[in-house]
Design an enzyme around this catalytic site. Structure first.
Site, PDB file in Angstrom:
ATOM      1  CG  HIS A 281      49.248  34.896  33.844  1.00  0.00           C
ATOM      2  ND1 HIS A 281      48.756  34.584  35.086  1.00  0.00           N
ATOM      3  CD2 HIS A 281      48.387  35.815  33.335  1.00  0.00           C
ATOM      4  CE1 HIS A 281      47.644  35.261  35.315  1.00  0.00           C
ATOM      5  NE2 HIS A 281      47.405  36.016  34.259  1.00  0.00           N
TER       6      HIS A 281
ATOM      7  CG  ASP B 274      49.721  33.026  37.948  1.00  0.00           C
ATOM      8  OD1 ASP B 274      50.684  33.587  37.396  1.00  0.00           O
ATOM      9  OD2 ASP B 274      48.532  33.294  37.704  1.00  0.00           O
TER      10      ASP B 274
ATOM     11  CB  SER C  49      45.172  38.410  35.911  1.00  0.00           C
ATOM     12  OG  SER C  49      44.157  37.544  35.521  1.00  0.00           O
TER      13      SER C  49
END
Length: 258
Positions: free
Chosen positions: A76, A116, A209
């Site tokens: 992402h 992801d 992340s």
């Protein structure tokens, strides 16, 4: 349900619309602007594989070097950066590399954070040194045993809605039983075959992340998402993409990086 839900949404839309213009500007640098909740400061340059994923020298999330040509991060985010310790020290060695190409997993979509995972190929090989080194990933598919103590690191927020750390922070976490994690998140959000959960006194927060979950000397997971309202939540544990589930795809893109 995502650690960086608002930033993720904005960056995904921008990335899709402006991808052609962004690609020439994907760069690597050791100057980072990224934290870990309830963590401790890492020994300077003790995690030389850590990467800061950046846009215009502004840290967005983490990543990690898995060979002298490839960085792994979350899908992402589409831009990247390598390894400082103290962000305030401009005297630290800084290296910048142009990214030759990016490889987002073909099954990743904006609707969920399944698959992801993203690979970035550098324009040329990185000159490895004490501050920049790659980390091993699993050689074959398989699960990490529940109860295993592993570690995470990053420059993200030190608490929910808090401040970022200038220094690379780290903390130990414990791998959760996958069925227990599924019961907390639900089958729509959590995939037992592609994801894994951790818990502990410390954990990831906004800005972390894409960073690695490290067990022993191997990166086994990619930081993906967690409770949208509370970092290091007891109710909704942090979720990591299970690297071992993607070995065939990774080898197809990179060859045998180990």
């Amino acid at each position: 349900k995502l650690i960086d839900s608002l930033i993720v949404f904005m960056m995904t839309i921008i990335s899709l619309l402006l991808l052609a213009s962004l690609l020439p500007h994907l760069t690597f640098t050791a100057r980072v602007n990224v934290g870990i909740v309830n963590g401790r400061e890492a020994k300077p340059h003790s995690r030389p594989y850590m990467v800061s994923v950046q846009t215009k020298e502004h840290h967005m999330c983490g990543g990690f070097l898995i060979s002298d040509r490839f960085v792994m991060t979350a899908a992402h985010f589409l831009t990247v950066v390598l390894g400082a310790h103290d962000l305030r020290k401009k005297s630290e060695n800084s290296v910048r590399f142009t990214v030759d190409s990016y490889h987002q997993h073909p099954d990743f979509t904006m609707e969920s954070f399944h698959n992801d995972i993203l690979l970035l190929k550098l324009e040329k090989k990185v000159q490895l040194n004490d501050n920049i080194k790659w980390i091993s990933i699993p050689a074959k598919e398989g699960d990490i045993e529940a109860g295993s103590v592993c570690s995470i690191a990053g420059w993200g927020l030190l608490e929910t809605n808090g401040k970022r750390s200038d220094h690379l922070m780290e903390t130990n976490v414990t791998v959760m039983n996958n069925m227990e994690c599924e019961s907390k998140w639900g089958k729509d959000d959590f995939s037992t075959s592609q994801m894994m959960c951790v818990y502990g006194n410390g954990g990831s927060c906004d800005g972390d992340s894409g960073g690695p979950l490290v067990c022993g000397d191997t990166a086994v997971g990619v930081t993906s998402f967690g409770d949208p309202d509370l970092c290091n939540s007891l109710k909704l544990p942090e979720v990591y993409i299970k690297i071992a589930a993607y070995i065939p795809w990774i080898k197809k893109i990179t060859g045998n990086v180990n």
